[in-house]
Design a protein around this motif. Sequence first.
Motif: not given
Length: 263
Positions: A65-72
Amino acid sequence: MTGPMAAGPADEPMVRIRSVRKRFGPVEVLKGISLDVPVGGVVCVVGPSGSGKSTLLRCVNRLETIDAGRIWVDGELIGYREQAGRLHLLRPAELCRQRQDIGMVFQRFHLFPHRTALENVMEGPVAVKGVSAAQARRSAVELLERVGLADRAHHYPAQLSGGQQQRVAIARSLAMSPKLMLFDEPTSALDPELVQEVLAVMRDLARSGMTMMVVTHEMGFAREVGDHLVFIDGGVIVEQGDPREVLADPRHERFRAFLGQVL
Protein backbone atom coordinates in the motif's frame (compact mmCIF):
# COMPACT_ATOMS: atom_id res chain seq x y z
CA MET A 1 -10.16 6.91 -14.42
CA THR A 2 -7.64 9.36 -15.79
CA GLY A 3 -4.69 10.96 -14.12
CA PRO A 4 -4.32 14.56 -12.99
CA MET A 5 -3.13 15.77 -16.37
CA ALA A 6 -5.30 16.16 -19.43
CA ALA A 7 -4.36 13.44 -21.89
CA GLY A 8 -6.06 11.91 -24.86
CA PRO A 9 -6.21 8.15 -25.43
CA ALA A 10 -3.27 8.29 -27.82
CA ASP A 11 -0.83 9.75 -25.31
CA GLU A 12 -2.16 8.31 -22.06
CA PRO A 13 0.69 6.33 -20.48
CA MET A 14 0.14 2.73 -19.43
CA VAL A 15 1.47 3.60 -15.95
CA ARG A 16 1.16 6.99 -14.30
CA ILE A 17 2.80 7.37 -10.89
CA ARG A 18 2.32 10.64 -9.05
CA SER A 19 3.98 11.80 -5.81
CA VAL A 20 4.06 8.30 -4.33
CA ARG A 21 5.31 7.94 -0.79
CA LYS A 22 5.80 4.75 1.19
CA ARG A 23 7.00 4.32 4.76
CA PHE A 24 8.03 1.23 6.68
CA GLY A 25 7.89 2.29 10.32
CA PRO A 26 10.20 5.29 10.80
CA VAL A 27 11.89 4.82 7.39
CA GLU A 28 10.42 6.57 4.38
CA VAL A 29 11.39 4.30 1.48
CA LEU A 30 9.71 6.28 -1.32
CA LYS A 31 9.77 10.07 -1.08
CA GLY A 32 7.40 11.44 -3.67
CA ILE A 33 8.14 9.39 -6.80
CA SER A 34 6.53 10.51 -10.08
CA LEU A 35 7.02 8.53 -13.28
CA ASP A 36 5.23 7.65 -16.53
CA VAL A 37 5.56 4.42 -18.50
CA PRO A 38 4.26 4.75 -22.06
CA VAL A 39 2.22 2.06 -23.74
CA GLY A 40 4.68 -0.47 -25.20
CA GLY A 41 7.59 1.15 -23.36
CA VAL A 42 10.34 -0.60 -21.39
CA VAL A 43 11.38 1.36 -18.30
CA CYS A 44 14.41 0.00 -16.45
CA VAL A 45 14.77 0.97 -12.79
CA VAL A 46 18.21 0.72 -11.24
CA GLY A 47 19.74 1.66 -7.92
CA PRO A 48 21.56 0.29 -4.87
CA SER A 49 19.99 -2.18 -2.48
CA GLY A 50 17.48 -0.47 -0.21
CA SER A 51 16.93 2.44 -2.57
CA GLY A 52 13.19 1.76 -2.95
CA LYS A 53 13.14 0.40 -6.49
CA SER A 54 11.54 -2.96 -5.68
CA THR A 55 9.08 -1.28 -3.32
CA LEU A 56 8.03 1.02 -6.15
CA LEU A 57 7.35 -1.98 -8.36
CA ARG A 58 5.31 -3.68 -5.64
CA CYS A 59 3.24 -0.53 -5.18
CA VAL A 60 2.22 -0.58 -8.85
CA ASN A 61 0.27 -3.81 -8.41
CA ARG A 62 -0.69 -3.04 -4.82
CA LEU A 63 1.42 -5.69 -3.18
CA GLU A 64 2.41 -2.74 -1.00
CA THR A 65 0.00 0.00 0.00
CA ILE A 66 1.12 3.59 -0.49
CA ASP A 67 0.98 6.33 2.13
CA ALA A 68 0.51 9.21 -0.30
CA GLY A 69 0.18 9.81 -4.01
CA ARG A 70 -1.64 7.87 -6.69
CA ILE A 71 -0.92 5.23 -9.30
CA TRP A 72 -2.92 4.58 -12.46
CA VAL A 73 -2.54 1.60 -14.81
CA ASP A 74 -4.21 1.98 -18.20
CA GLY A 75 -6.15 4.94 -16.83
CA GLU A 76 -7.50 3.04 -13.81
CA LEU A 77 -6.65 4.15 -10.29
CA ILE A 78 -4.92 1.27 -8.50
CA GLY A 79 -6.16 0.20 -5.08
CA TYR A 80 -8.88 2.81 -4.75
CA ARG A 81 -12.01 4.19 -6.30
CA GLU A 82 -12.69 7.90 -6.20
CA GLN A 83 -16.14 9.21 -5.38
CA ALA A 84 -16.98 12.87 -4.81
CA GLY A 85 -13.31 13.70 -4.42
CA ARG A 86 -12.71 11.05 -1.75
CA LEU A 87 -10.71 7.86 -2.07
CA HIS A 88 -12.18 4.53 -0.96
CA LEU A 89 -10.15 1.32 -0.67
CA LEU A 90 -11.12 -1.35 -3.15
CA ARG A 91 -12.56 -4.59 -1.85
CA PRO A 92 -10.30 -7.65 -2.20
CA ALA A 93 -12.26 -8.98 -5.18
CA GLU A 94 -11.92 -5.64 -6.98
CA LEU A 95 -8.19 -5.55 -6.26
CA CYS A 96 -7.82 -9.12 -7.56
CA ARG A 97 -9.48 -8.03 -10.82
CA GLN A 98 -7.00 -5.16 -11.19
CA ARG A 99 -4.05 -7.47 -10.55
CA GLN A 100 -5.15 -9.78 -13.37
CA ASP A 101 -3.99 -7.10 -15.82
CA ILE A 102 -0.54 -6.78 -14.20
CA GLY A 103 1.91 -9.65 -14.48
CA MET A 104 4.81 -9.81 -12.04
CA VAL A 105 7.98 -11.88 -12.11
CA PHE A 106 9.99 -12.03 -8.88
CA GLN A 107 13.59 -12.80 -8.01
CA ARG A 108 12.49 -16.22 -6.82
CA PHE A 109 10.24 -18.22 -9.04
CA HIS A 110 7.37 -19.18 -6.67
CA LEU A 111 6.26 -22.08 -8.84
CA PHE A 112 3.97 -24.76 -7.40
CA PRO A 113 6.46 -27.58 -6.71
CA HIS A 114 3.82 -30.31 -7.08
CA ARG A 115 2.70 -29.14 -10.53
CA THR A 116 4.46 -29.54 -13.85
CA ALA A 117 5.58 -26.56 -15.91
CA LEU A 118 2.44 -26.93 -18.03
CA GLU A 119 0.18 -27.11 -14.97
CA ASN A 120 1.86 -24.06 -13.41
CA VAL A 121 1.12 -22.02 -16.53
CA MET A 122 -2.46 -23.30 -16.75
CA GLU A 123 -3.30 -22.57 -13.11
CA GLY A 124 -4.09 -18.84 -13.28
CA PRO A 125 -6.41 -18.83 -16.30
CA VAL A 126 -8.37 -21.81 -14.95
CA ALA A 127 -8.55 -20.81 -11.27
CA VAL A 128 -8.88 -17.05 -11.64
CA LYS A 129 -10.40 -16.38 -15.05
CA GLY A 130 -12.52 -19.50 -15.37
CA VAL A 131 -10.94 -20.54 -18.67
CA SER A 132 -11.61 -24.14 -19.66
CA ALA A 133 -8.82 -26.62 -19.01
CA ALA A 134 -8.58 -27.44 -22.71
CA GLN A 135 -8.21 -23.81 -23.71
CA ALA A 136 -5.74 -23.10 -20.90
CA ARG A 137 -3.68 -26.12 -21.95
CA ARG A 138 -3.49 -24.95 -25.57
CA SER A 139 -2.39 -21.48 -24.47
CA ALA A 140 0.12 -22.89 -21.97
CA VAL A 141 1.70 -25.09 -24.64
CA GLU A 142 2.09 -22.06 -26.92
CA LEU A 143 3.59 -19.95 -24.14
CA LEU A 144 6.07 -22.63 -23.10
CA GLU A 145 7.11 -22.88 -26.73
CA ARG A 146 7.52 -19.11 -26.80
CA VAL A 147 9.91 -19.18 -23.85
CA GLY A 148 11.83 -22.13 -25.30
CA LEU A 149 10.52 -24.82 -22.96
CA ALA A 150 8.16 -26.88 -25.10
CA ASP A 151 10.25 -29.96 -24.29
CA ARG A 152 10.01 -29.33 -20.54
CA ALA A 153 6.22 -29.03 -20.30
CA HIS A 154 5.83 -32.15 -18.16
CA HIS A 155 8.82 -31.54 -15.91
CA TYR A 156 8.38 -30.47 -12.29
CA PRO A 157 10.21 -27.37 -10.98
CA ALA A 158 12.77 -29.51 -9.15
CA GLN A 159 13.72 -31.02 -12.51
CA LEU A 160 14.38 -27.61 -14.07
CA SER A 161 17.33 -25.23 -13.83
CA GLY A 162 16.87 -21.83 -12.26
CA GLY A 163 16.75 -20.18 -15.66
CA GLN A 164 14.14 -22.65 -16.86
CA GLN A 165 12.04 -22.09 -13.74
CA GLN A 166 12.18 -18.34 -14.29
CA ARG A 167 11.07 -18.77 -17.89
CA VAL A 168 8.12 -20.87 -16.67
CA ALA A 169 7.31 -18.05 -14.25
CA ILE A 170 7.29 -15.57 -17.14
CA ALA A 171 5.02 -17.86 -19.17
CA ARG A 172 2.72 -18.17 -16.16
CA SER A 173 2.38 -14.39 -15.94
CA LEU A 174 1.79 -14.09 -19.68
CA ALA A 175 -0.98 -16.69 -19.46
CA MET A 176 -3.15 -14.07 -17.76
CA SER A 177 -2.84 -11.79 -20.84
CA PRO A 178 -1.54 -8.82 -18.83
CA LYS A 179 -1.41 -5.25 -20.09
CA LEU A 180 1.75 -4.64 -18.07
CA MET A 181 4.65 -6.82 -16.94
CA LEU A 182 6.69 -6.05 -13.83
CA PHE A 183 10.09 -7.71 -13.37
CA ASP A 184 11.76 -7.47 -9.95
CA GLU A 185 15.42 -8.36 -10.54
CA PRO A 186 14.41 -11.52 -12.44
CA THR A 187 18.00 -12.69 -13.00
CA SER A 188 19.56 -11.87 -9.62
CA ALA A 189 19.00 -15.37 -8.19
CA LEU A 190 20.42 -17.13 -11.25
CA ASP A 191 23.86 -18.52 -11.93
CA PRO A 192 25.64 -16.25 -14.44
CA GLU A 193 25.42 -18.74 -17.30
CA LEU A 194 21.62 -18.86 -16.97
CA VAL A 195 21.01 -15.11 -17.04
CA GLN A 196 21.06 -14.69 -20.82
CA GLU A 197 18.32 -17.23 -21.46
CA VAL A 198 15.93 -15.23 -19.30
CA LEU A 199 17.00 -11.89 -20.77
CA ALA A 200 16.41 -13.33 -24.26
CA VAL A 201 12.77 -14.00 -23.38
CA MET A 202 12.44 -10.46 -22.02
CA ARG A 203 13.94 -9.04 -25.22
CA ASP A 204 11.35 -10.96 -27.21
CA LEU A 205 8.59 -9.55 -25.01
CA ALA A 206 9.87 -6.03 -25.56
CA ARG A 207 9.96 -6.54 -29.32
CA SER A 208 6.36 -7.78 -29.21
CA GLY A 209 5.25 -4.45 -27.69
CA MET A 210 4.66 -5.54 -24.09
CA THR A 211 4.78 -2.63 -21.63
CA MET A 212 7.42 -3.46 -19.01
CA MET A 213 8.90 -2.08 -15.80
CA VAL A 214 12.15 -3.85 -15.01
CA VAL A 215 14.15 -3.54 -11.80
CA THR A 216 17.57 -4.82 -12.81
CA HIS A 217 21.32 -4.64 -12.43
CA GLU A 218 21.80 -5.82 -16.01
CA MET A 219 23.04 -2.57 -17.54
CA GLY A 220 23.62 -4.18 -20.92
CA PHE A 221 19.96 -5.15 -21.07
CA ALA A 222 18.92 -1.65 -19.99
CA ARG A 223 21.09 -0.08 -22.68
CA GLU A 224 19.97 -2.44 -25.43
CA VAL A 225 16.27 -2.92 -24.67
CA GLY A 226 15.19 -0.10 -22.38
CA ASP A 227 13.43 3.00 -23.67
CA HIS A 228 13.94 4.89 -20.40
CA LEU A 229 16.27 4.37 -17.45
CA VAL A 230 15.52 5.58 -13.93
CA PHE A 231 18.16 5.68 -11.19
CA ILE A 232 16.63 5.69 -7.69
CA ASP A 233 18.64 6.32 -4.54
CA GLY A 234 17.33 7.06 -1.08
CA GLY A 235 13.73 6.89 -2.25
CA VAL A 236 14.00 9.61 -4.91
CA ILE A 237 14.71 9.64 -8.64
CA VAL A 238 18.25 11.01 -8.92
CA GLU A 239 18.67 10.69 -12.68
CA GLN A 240 16.64 9.45 -15.63
CA GLY A 241 16.62 9.54 -19.40
CA ASP A 242 17.47 7.55 -22.51
CA PRO A 243 19.53 4.56 -21.27
CA ARG A 244 22.23 4.95 -23.89
CA GLU A 245 22.69 8.62 -23.06
CA VAL A 246 22.63 8.48 -19.27
CA LEU A 247 24.85 5.40 -19.12
CA ALA A 248 27.39 6.98 -21.47
CA ASP A 249 27.40 10.35 -19.71
CA PRO A 250 25.85 10.27 -16.20
CA ARG A 251 25.36 13.75 -14.77
CA HIS A 252 25.11 13.03 -11.06
CA GLU A 253 28.08 11.92 -8.98
CA ARG A 254 25.94 9.39 -7.06
CA PHE A 255 24.94 7.70 -10.32
CA ARG A 256 28.53 7.68 -11.56
CA ALA A 257 29.63 6.01 -8.32
CA PHE A 258 26.87 3.40 -8.65
CA LEU A 259 27.85 2.61 -12.22
CA GLY A 260 31.45 2.27 -11.14
CA GLN A 261 30.38 -0.58 -8.87
CA VAL A 262 28.10 -2.46 -11.29
CA LEU A 263 29.80 -2.03 -14.67
